[in-house]
Design a protein around this motif. Sequence first.
Motif, PDB file in Angstrom:
ATOM      1  N   PRO A  37      -0.961   0.153  -6.288  1.00 58.38           N
ATOM      2  CA  PRO A  37      -1.709  -0.147  -5.056  1.00 58.38           C
ATOM      3  C   PRO A  37      -1.407   0.909  -3.995  1.00 58.38           C
ATOM      4  CG  PRO A  37       0.258  -1.515  -5.171  1.00 58.38           C
ATOM      5  CD  PRO A  37       0.208  -0.740  -6.462  1.00 58.38           C
ATOM      6  N   HIS A  38      -2.440   1.362  -3.329  1.00 60.04           N
ATOM      7  CA  HIS A  38      -2.197   2.448  -2.368  1.00 60.04           C
ATOM      8  C   HIS A  38      -3.136   2.382  -1.178  1.00 60.04           C
ATOM      9  CE1 HIS A  38      -5.774   4.688  -3.729  1.00 60.04           C
ATOM     10  NE2 HIS A  38      -5.468   4.247  -4.917  1.00 60.04           N
ATOM     11  N   ALA A  39      -2.722   3.047  -0.124  1.00 59.69           N
ATOM     12  CA  ALA A  39      -3.581   3.201   1.052  1.00 59.69           C
ATOM     13  C   ALA A  39      -4.791   4.047   0.643  1.00 59.69           C
ATOM     14  CB  ALA A  39      -2.807   3.893   2.174  1.00 59.69           C
ATOM     15  N   GLU A  40      -5.921   3.732   1.242  1.00 58.25           N
ATOM     16  CA  GLU A  40      -7.146   4.423   0.831  1.00 58.25           C
ATOM     17  C   GLU A  40      -7.058   5.918   1.127  1.00 58.25           C
ATOM     18  OE1 GLU A  40     -10.724   2.429   1.996  1.00 58.25           O
ATOM     19  OE2 GLU A  40     -12.007   3.976   1.082  1.00 58.25           O
ATOM     20  N   PHE A  81       0.858  -1.190   0.000  1.00 55.33           N
ATOM     21  CA  PHE A  81       0.000   0.000   0.000  1.00 55.33           C
ATOM     22  C   PHE A  81       0.894   1.240   0.000  1.00 55.33           C
ATOM     23  CE2 PHE A  81      -2.212  -3.508   1.916  1.00 55.33           C
ATOM     24  CZ  PHE A  81      -3.503  -3.428   1.420  1.00 55.33           C
TER      25      PHE A  81
END
Lengths: 368, 368
Positions: free
Chosen positions: B183-186, B155
């Motif tokens: 892909p990443h942290a929300e 993330f």
Amino acid sequence: MTLLDQNHLDTALERGKAERLAFGGMAYARLTDEIRGVPKGSVVLPDGVVVPGYPSIARIQALDPGLGKQFDGPFWAEEKMDGFNIRIFAHEGEVHALSRGGFVCPFATDRMQDLLDPAIFEAHPNLILCAELVGPDNPYLEGHSPQVQEDVDLFIFDMMEQNREGFLSQEARMRYLREFNLPHAEIFGRFGPDDINKLGELILKLDEEGKEGLVLKPEDQSQRAKYVTGRSNTYDFSVTGEGLLDLPPEYFTNRLMRMGLFMAEHGQQQDHERLSELGHALMQGLFRAIEISKDHNRVGSPFRCRFNQRENAYRFIQHIEDTGGQRVKVYDKMPRQEGDYWVLEFERVHQRMTGFLNQALQGGRQFD
Amino acid sequence: MTLLDQNHLDTALERGKAERLAFGGMAYARLTDEIRGVPKGSVVLPDGVVVPGYPSIARIQALDPGLGKQFDGPFWAEEKMDGFNIRIFAHEGEVHALSRGGFVCPFATDRMQDLLDPAIFEAHPNLILCAELVGPDNPYLEGHSPQVQEDVDLFIFDMMEQNREGFLSQEARMRYLREFNLPHAEIFGRFGPDDINKLGELILKLDEEGKEGLVLKPEDQSQRAKYVTGRSNTYDFSVTGEGLLDLPPEYFTNRLMRMGLFMAEHGQQQDHERLSELGHALMQGLFRAIEISKDHNRVGSPFRCRFNQRENAYRFIQHIEDTGGQRVKVYDKMPRQEGDYWVLEFERVHQRMTGFLNQALQGGRQFD
């Protein structure tokens, strides 16, 4: 015979291992370190008389196999009280009470006339009574054993003699307690290393009653052991949460360990009520601290105690100011008269909690 | 342009503020202390390229008035993930991942091929991706965010550039995330200092979902703040109790503080379920530790992670042996092949818990 001669004391004073103090007309020295086997907290009176320090008692955390490992013969089980440890002795006909560290405690000394018949010292002038002073109106501790719900009361649990190492035998102590009708910690009886079940039942009963635990003492008073209830830990959390950051953090982690070991030994791992109590206990002091911080910008624990003599209240204030690592704030117009007593109300300020909560509640940023 | 020239680095190496390391064919130095404003954990690559360390983020413990106090304009709220922090960069076409301390992590580096499309580094060779590696099969941490229930996942939450201080702007980072489908942290959106209620609702939702909390980032990525859920503390207790005496005791007291402040801010002081959860969480690891101690005379936490290349598993073993303050016990016949991977299973031994529980459960006496 004496445990320390004048030369030893002089050397200790020079090396900072003892300090000179006075209470009223009585000069004395207290040992801030062990000297020649005489423990820290011992006191040397003007005529060279030594009142020995009260030694630490080791803890066991499992009856099974702790009893078998620690005792090879009978021992007595007595209640461990939750209060503060004093040693009471007479000097030139005056009764004094020492704190664990070896200070004459102006509060305990003042109150001895209410709590103890001095006849024992007339008959046995060299005797030292080791006792717990227990109750809500004590100036040192947030909590107390449930037996005392107002003021303070006295519970003798050991006896020593001036200028002598070691404790009086169980038999001698019990005889004096009876003979002089002295107040004492409950003595549950004589047990043996195989009495794991009996002592297990006893500790669970004490746990239910909110009591702190047991001290186990072999007949000859040599190697003792203490064993505390699981709930004594929960209780400690419930009364000390205001000082979460001011107490050493090990205060909390060590009690969590003890609680876990107790619950595991007594098969309480699924006891939801006890676990729930633990969570409540840990947070309730903290919630109080947060409210107090919002209202007063300061977090502290209030104390109240009362004195027969106004002068002793002033001496006590001086004592806590001299010794207080924690800042003490005596309220205005203290001591104040209440009936025949002088009441002292003050607060022990939790300085780290005060600073941390002020900053956090005002929206400050903190780096861990 | 570089942040540190060779002279500065040489001086730092001489003074023990940096150390030379190597990973495969790549020699590098990591800063063990801040040097000329370049933070601890920064890495200097052979050609003098600096990969800056990831700075600590300050914590706020009250949305009200924390938001108003910390921010004077809009900021973005993003999920704070529970995993371990890495910085990913390319060097001579090879992707590497650094731990917070500035070691090339053999595990994270090995797994990048599974978790990240390297196209971003072809387009932007100087980019550094700051990310959390999250999941049960990680070699460092007992817990993890609930989104990942097997292996590990990546993330990304920040971007930096080689040889430059500071983070990429929110806009640039979000553009790259979209463009390269990373892909990443929300990212929950853009908020302002008055959005206390909105963020209050958001944090309670995260709390319900078992998530760790929020990082709040102003548009220009200057002064950030983190704000964690109450239950993240309970969760941490539930997974780390085996190490009660091996973690710093402040690990526990600081989390109790955070939990109390969170519950008080959100009016949960009477939330019996949450308080009960807390008590259960604090004891469950300890109960496990007691059982493990009885069975194995040793308390540890098991770890498992998998590698593409066997060599990286060996490098990782070497890495934890070199850096481990905690003793690490790699199980027999490791790494073992499992499908296309090499699985490594090992245990981090809690040495103080091992010693303390052995002694306590065998009936030993302890002085506090």
